[in-house]
Scaffold this motif. Structure first.
Motif, PDB file in Angstrom:
ATOM      1  N   MET A 149       0.837  -1.209   0.000  1.00 11.77           N
ATOM      2  CA  MET A 149       0.000   0.000   0.000  1.00 11.77           C
ATOM      3  C   MET A 149       0.868   1.253   0.000  1.00 11.77           C
ATOM      4  SD  MET A 149      -3.060  -0.184  -0.440  1.00 11.77           S
ATOM      5  CE  MET A 149      -3.835  -1.662  -1.022  1.00 11.77           C
ATOM      6  N   ALA A 150       1.952   1.236   0.815  1.00  9.41           N
ATOM      7  CA  ALA A 150       2.838   2.401   0.869  1.00  9.41           C
ATOM      8  C   ALA A 150       3.443   2.672  -0.500  1.00  9.41           C
ATOM      9  CB  ALA A 150       3.940   2.161   1.898  1.00  9.41           C
ATOM     10  N   LEU A 151       3.882   1.606  -1.169  1.00  9.35           N
ATOM     11  CA  LEU A 151       4.482   1.776  -2.499  1.00  9.35           C
ATOM     12  C   LEU A 151       3.458   2.332  -3.479  1.00  9.35           C
ATOM     13  CD1 LEU A 151       6.666  -1.438  -2.773  1.00  9.35           C
ATOM     14  CD2 LEU A 151       7.492   0.896  -2.819  1.00  9.35           C
ATOM     15  N   ILE A 152       2.211   1.816  -3.383  1.00  5.24           N
ATOM     16  CA  ILE A 152       1.171   2.306  -4.301  1.00  5.24           C
ATOM     17  C   ILE A 152       0.903   3.786  -4.023  1.00  5.24           C
ATOM     18  CG2 ILE A 152      -1.252   2.087  -4.937  1.00  5.24           C
ATOM     19  CD1 ILE A 152      -0.959  -0.938  -4.425  1.00  5.24           C
ATOM     20  N   SER A 154      14.765  10.473 -13.157  1.00  5.85           N
ATOM     21  CA  SER A 154      14.424  11.378 -12.058  1.00  5.85           C
ATOM     22  C   SER A 154      13.516  10.681 -11.046  1.00  5.85           C
ATOM     23  CB  SER A 154      13.723  12.615 -12.608  1.00  5.85           C
ATOM     24  OG  SER A 154      12.490  12.233 -13.173  1.00  5.85           O
ATOM     25  N   TRP A 155      13.037  11.441 -10.085  1.00  3.07           N
ATOM     26  CA  TRP A 155      12.097  10.927  -9.097  1.00  3.07           C
ATOM     27  C   TRP A 155      10.860  10.335  -9.759  1.00  3.07           C
ATOM     28  CZ3 TRP A 155       7.350  13.286  -9.422  1.00  3.07           C
ATOM     29  CH2 TRP A 155       7.318  14.507 -10.077  1.00  3.07           C
ATOM     30  N   LEU A 156      10.488  10.892 -10.914  1.00  2.25           N
ATOM     31  CA  LEU A 156       9.267  10.427 -11.559  1.00  2.25           C
ATOM     32  C   LEU A 156       9.398   8.964 -11.975  1.00  2.25           C
ATOM     33  CD1 LEU A 156       6.466  11.224 -12.619  1.00  2.25           C
ATOM     34  CD2 LEU A 156       7.547  11.688 -14.803  1.00  2.25           C
ATOM     35  N   ASP A 157      10.590   8.605 -12.541  1.00  2.00           N
ATOM     36  CA  ASP A 157      10.797   7.228 -12.986  1.00  2.00           C
ATOM     37  C   ASP A 157      10.675   6.258 -11.827  1.00  2.00           C
ATOM     38  OD1 ASP A 157      11.873   7.554 -15.907  1.00  2.00           O
ATOM     39  OD2 ASP A 157      12.812   9.123 -14.714  1.00  2.00           O
ATOM     40  N   PHE A 158      11.335   6.612 -10.713  1.00  2.00           N
ATOM     41  CA  PHE A 158      11.309   5.710  -9.565  1.00  2.00           C
ATOM     42  C   PHE A 158       9.919   5.681  -8.931  1.00  2.00           C
ATOM     43  CE2 PHE A 158      15.792   6.737 -10.057  1.00  2.00           C
ATOM     44  CZ  PHE A 158      16.312   5.462 -10.097  1.00  2.00           C
ATOM     45  N   GLY A 159       9.241   6.844  -8.928  1.00  2.86           N
ATOM     46  CA  GLY A 159       7.899   6.901  -8.358  1.00  2.86           C
ATOM     47  C   GLY A 159       6.919   6.024  -9.116  1.00  2.86           C
ATOM     48  N   ILE A 160       6.955   6.137 -10.457  1.00  8.79           N
ATOM     49  CA  ILE A 160       6.028   5.333 -11.261  1.00  8.79           C
ATOM     50  C   ILE A 160       6.383   3.846 -11.112  1.00  8.79           C
ATOM     51  CG2 ILE A 160       5.175   4.900 -13.589  1.00  8.79           C
ATOM     52  CD1 ILE A 160       4.265   7.548 -12.562  1.00  8.79           C
ATOM     53  N   ALA A 161       7.695   3.565 -11.069  1.00  9.52           N
ATOM     54  CA  ALA A 161       8.090   2.164 -10.880  1.00  9.52           C
ATOM     55  C   ALA A 161       7.553   1.646  -9.551  1.00  9.52           C
ATOM     56  CB  ALA A 161       9.609   2.026 -10.934  1.00  9.52           C
ATOM     57  N   SER A 162       7.582   2.479  -8.519  1.00  6.15           N
ATOM     58  CA  SER A 162       7.100   2.015  -7.218  1.00  6.15           C
ATOM     59  C   SER A 162       5.602   1.756  -7.259  1.00  6.15           C
ATOM     60  CB  SER A 162       7.467   3.020  -6.128  1.00  6.15           C
ATOM     61  OG  SER A 162       6.347   3.709  -5.677  1.00  6.15           O
ATOM     62  N   LEU A 163       4.872   2.522  -8.069  1.00  2.00           N
ATOM     63  CA  LEU A 163       3.443   2.247  -8.247  1.00  2.00           C
ATOM     64  C   LEU A 163       3.239   0.831  -8.783  1.00  2.00           C
ATOM     65  CD1 LEU A 163       0.449   3.176  -8.480  1.00  2.00           C
ATOM     66  CD2 LEU A 163       0.993   3.952 -10.770  1.00  2.00           C
ATOM     67  N   PHE A 164       4.025   0.490  -9.821  1.00  2.00           N
ATOM     68  CA  PHE A 164       3.849  -0.837 -10.429  1.00  2.00           C
ATOM     69  C   PHE A 164       4.330  -1.936  -9.492  1.00  2.00           C
ATOM     70  CE2 PHE A 164       3.328   1.764 -14.150  1.00  2.00           C
ATOM     71  CZ  PHE A 164       2.340   1.086 -14.831  1.00  2.00           C
ATOM     72  N   HIS A 224       0.917  -6.463  -4.289  1.00  2.00           N
ATOM     73  CA  HIS A 224      -0.448  -6.578  -3.794  1.00  2.00           C
ATOM     74  C   HIS A 224      -1.197  -7.709  -4.489  1.00  2.00           C
ATOM     75  CE1 HIS A 224      -4.261  -5.283  -2.168  1.00  2.00           C
ATOM     76  NE2 HIS A 224      -4.759  -5.301  -3.381  1.00  2.00           N
ATOM     77  N   PHE A 225      -1.196  -7.672  -5.831  1.00  2.00           N
ATOM     78  CA  PHE A 225      -2.006  -8.651  -6.559  1.00  2.00           C
ATOM     79  C   PHE A 225      -1.380 -10.037  -6.526  1.00  2.00           C
ATOM     80  CE2 PHE A 225      -3.921  -4.829  -8.315  1.00  2.00           C
ATOM     81  CZ  PHE A 225      -5.253  -5.179  -8.283  1.00  2.00           C
ATOM     82  N   THR A 226      -0.040 -10.111  -6.593  1.00  2.72           N
ATOM     83  CA  THR A 226       0.589 -11.431  -6.577  1.00  2.72           C
ATOM     84  C   THR A 226       0.344 -12.120  -5.244  1.00  2.72           C
ATOM     85  OG1 THR A 226       2.321 -10.493  -7.950  1.00  2.72           O
ATOM     86  CG2 THR A 226       2.720 -12.671  -7.050  1.00  2.72           C
ATOM     87  N   SER A 227       0.476 -11.372  -4.131  1.00  4.69           N
ATOM     88  CA  SER A 227       0.291 -12.022  -2.832  1.00  4.69           C
ATOM     89  C   SER A 227      -1.164 -12.445  -2.667  1.00  4.69           C
ATOM     90  CB  SER A 227       0.719 -11.087  -1.711  1.00  4.69           C
ATOM     91  OG  SER A 227       0.000  -9.891  -1.773  1.00  4.69           O
ATOM     92  N   ARG A 228      -2.084 -11.639  -3.197  1.00  3.87           N
ATOM     93  CA  ARG A 228      -3.497 -12.024  -3.103  1.00  3.87           C
ATOM     94  C   ARG A 228      -3.776 -13.285  -3.900  1.00  3.87           C
ATOM     95  NH1 ARG A 228      -8.137  -7.659  -3.778  1.00  3.87           N
ATOM     96  NH2 ARG A 228      -8.163  -8.800  -5.732  1.00  3.87           N
ATOM     97  N   ALA A 229      -3.166 -13.346  -5.109  1.00  2.00           N
ATOM     98  CA  ALA A 229      -3.393 -14.535  -5.933  1.00  2.00           C
ATOM     99  C   ALA A 229      -2.752 -15.764  -5.304  1.00  2.00           C
ATOM    100  CB  ALA A 229      -2.821 -14.314  -7.333  1.00  2.00           C
TER     101      ALA A 229
END
Lengths: 195, 410
Positions: free
Chosen positions: B19-22, B367-377, B383-388
């Motif tokens: 959740m924090a990463l998202i 930049s921060w944007l690249d790492f931020g978007i990567a952290s979203l993914f 989240h989804f892998t652990s749920r599955a």
């Protein structure tokens, strides 16, 4: 080279062979080798053989190949006979890579095959003694080296008890060359977890 | 020995972390949208869209590589992966999720925004004047692009879903020899369909559409294989990470270092395969030295992307070659974790330079944007892998190849 005396025990089942190997090693006999029709998984561990160093040899041959190819090409094209080929620099690294790669593969492959033959004592004109011709067919053949202290009759009875269906004594030349794994076999006492 | 019914429960720590990463990802998405995406500057906007594009493509392709791994081993009658099969299955449930994100981005770029700052071939006037582009317009046009993208992602998802459903059947009841045979046969058919579709998409057309057409004039026959190699080696690293995590938490009692070793072999082999394609693509263009071909490498080798371009080779080739070569390393959990993280990072950088090197040629700004978007993914992925993973038992109890997999020894 002196002839040695061997006790040869034939088994017809992998599942009998494994406990037999363990019992023979626990009793303190020295296993010369086990000949099997196919590669039996885990037998090397059961025999207490150390891991092969063939891959280390392969790595060294490969590195030599890389060095030789790069060294030779750069000597030829940079210092000995510089040519202008299509306006490329005298040291065009990308163009050298395929040949470097191939020399690396060539040296490591050929070197490893020769090293393998040396370690297994295989070579042209070398006559090897066959302990049992059916080791290439369906028998698992365990060969035990006799020393001056070995009581052959005891050993034969012991092997029959472990499940061998055929036990006989043979005399043969053991080695034709230096460098076998004989000296490096780990005693079973040092190794509490044997499969 | 562990009991055969293994049930994963998502630890609360993992939920918090994902959740924090998202949340970090969403915040950087919003910040990026405000500072770059909605700014009048054409290049800033292209950077923002490019960042979203390479991240979504990268993370989706590596999740899809998991399903490719299952299907390829199924077709090869491989049984060793049976005890760890639930991991790639769980990872592949992300294909529809990331697929929808990717499609939304493409719908925006190709159908709504329609500016040529990302895809040159979207500009109809420029295409009409350009001999090369008008020749390619039968292939590079919005309709074909969108239909093919939807088909690609849709069929991956459907066939992946079928493979996972088949896998669940092995949890239900014991199989005798005939039901076992027919079970394997049904698996083989679906896997075969998937592999064929995979070859038609990742093996050829999809990388041409999504990434190679960023440089619409340039082309390379190696490009799709290169993308596939990149995504597959990363996918295997991801599976290795999950395997190590689950082993650490005490799950997967039957999996051992032999299974990790086999994954390590895949990572090693496909790192070399990737390098082979990298080099084959580079050397022929370098040797030919024809301007319309070197245009792709000009700013990557000599311009702003020089550092990233060569760092790429060190991380993705030199490190795996030297470190993963040894048998003992492939069986070592700590070193494999390190290598898996390094390779995922390395290939993420590779995708970065593949996409951003074309979108923003004269400036490499990781930049921060690249790492931020990567952290979203990454957050979504965890989240989804652990749920599955938690939905099914971790070992398919009645799978015909289970015994073979437990006894796996290399």
């Amino acid at each position: 080279m002196a002839k040695k005396k061997f006790v040869v025990a034939s088994f017809d089942d992998e599942n009998v062979l494994f406990p037999a190997v363990k019992k023979v090693r626990l009793a303190g006999y020295k296993i010369h080798d086990v000949y099997t029709p196919y590669a039996v998984h885990g037998l090397d561990k059961a025999l207490g053989l150390r891991e092969t160093s063939l891959h280390t040899a392969g790595f060294i041959y490969g590195i030599s190949g890389t060095t030789i190819a790069l060294g030779a090409m750069s000597w030829v094209f940079v210092s000995d006979w510089p040519l202008n080929i299509g306006g490329k620099p005298h040291f065009p690294l990308p163009a050298f890579i395929p040949i470097t790669f191939e020399t690396t593969v060539l040296l490591s492959a050929v070197g490893m095959v020769l090293t393998f033959c040396y370690l297994c004592q295989l070579g042209p004109f070398v006559k090897k003694h066959h302990f049992s011709s059916r080791a290439t067919d369906d028998h698992f053949v365990m060969v035990i080296e006799c020393t001056s202290k070995t009581n052959v009759e005891d050993l034969k009875a012991f092997l029959s008890n472990t499940g061998a269906f055929d036990v006989n004594v043979q005399e043969a030349e053991a080695n034709w060359w230096l460098g076998t794994y004989d000296k490096e076999q780990v005693l079973i006492k040092d190794e509490p977890t044997v499969a | 020995m562990a009991s055969i019914k293994e049930q994963f429960e998502v630890p609360s720590k993992m939920k918090t972390w994902s959740m924090a990463l998202i949340v970090i990802g969403v915040i950087s998405f919003i910040l990026g949208l405000i500072t770059k995406g909605m700014s009048g500057d054409e290049q800033e906007k292209a950077t923002f869209i490019g960042t979203l594009m390479y991240n979504s493509i990268f993370w989706m392709l590596i999740c899809n590589a998991s399903m490719f791994f299952i299907c390829a081993t199924t077709l090869a009658m491989g049984g060793w992966h049976t005890v760890i099969k639930r991991i790639p299955e769980a990872i592949s449930t992300l294909v529809p999720v990331f697929g929808i994100i990717t499609l939304v981005i493409f719908i925006y770029v190709v159908l709504i925004d329609r500016t040529a700052s990302i895809y040159e071939w979207l500009d109809k006037d420029a295409v009409a004047k350009d001999h090369l582009l008008s020749g390619k317009s039968g292939f590079l046009n919005p309709a074909f692009f969108m239909i093919w993208s939807i088909l690609a992602i849709g069929i991956w998802s459907i066939l992946g879903h079928r493979m996972r459903k088949l896998s669940s059947e092995a949890d239900e009841k014991p199989m005798d020899i005939n039901t076992g045979k027919s079970y394997i046969w049904r698996n083989t058919v679906t896997a075969g369909l998937f592999i064929v579709w995979f070859a038609l998409t990742i093996g050829s057309t999809v990388p041409w559409f999504w990434m190679m057409s960023l440089d619409a004039h340039w082309y390379s026959t190696m490009y799709s294989w290169y993308t596939f190699g990149s995504s597959f080696v990363t996918g295997m690293s991801l599976i290795a990470l999950w395997l190590i995590y689950l082993k650490n938490k005490g799950y997967l009692g039957y999996a051992n270092e032999n299974h990790l070793h086999n994954i390590g072999i895949f990572i090693f082999a496909f790192s070399i395969f990737w390098t082979y394609l990298w080099f084959a693509q580079y050397m022929l263009i370098w040797y030919g030295n024809i301007p319309e071909e070197t245009v792709y490498f000009k700013h990557r080798v000599q311009g702003a992307y020089k550092g990233i371009f060569f760092m790429n080779i060190i991380i993705n080739f030199v490190c795996p070659l030297l470190i993963l070569m040894k048998r003992s390393v492939k069986r070592n959990y700590t070193l494999m974790t390190f290598m898996a993280v390094l390779i995922i990072f390395g290939h993420w950088i590779d995708f970065y330079q593949m996409v951003m090197g074309s979108v923003r040629e004269n400036e490499a700004s990781l930049s921060w944007l690249d790492f931020g978007i990567a952290s979203l993914f990454i957050g979504l992925m965890i989240h989804f892998t652990s749920r599955a993973l938690a939905k099914k038992p971790l070992v398919s109890e009645y799978h015909p190849f289970l015994k073979e997999s437990i006894a796996h020894h290399i």
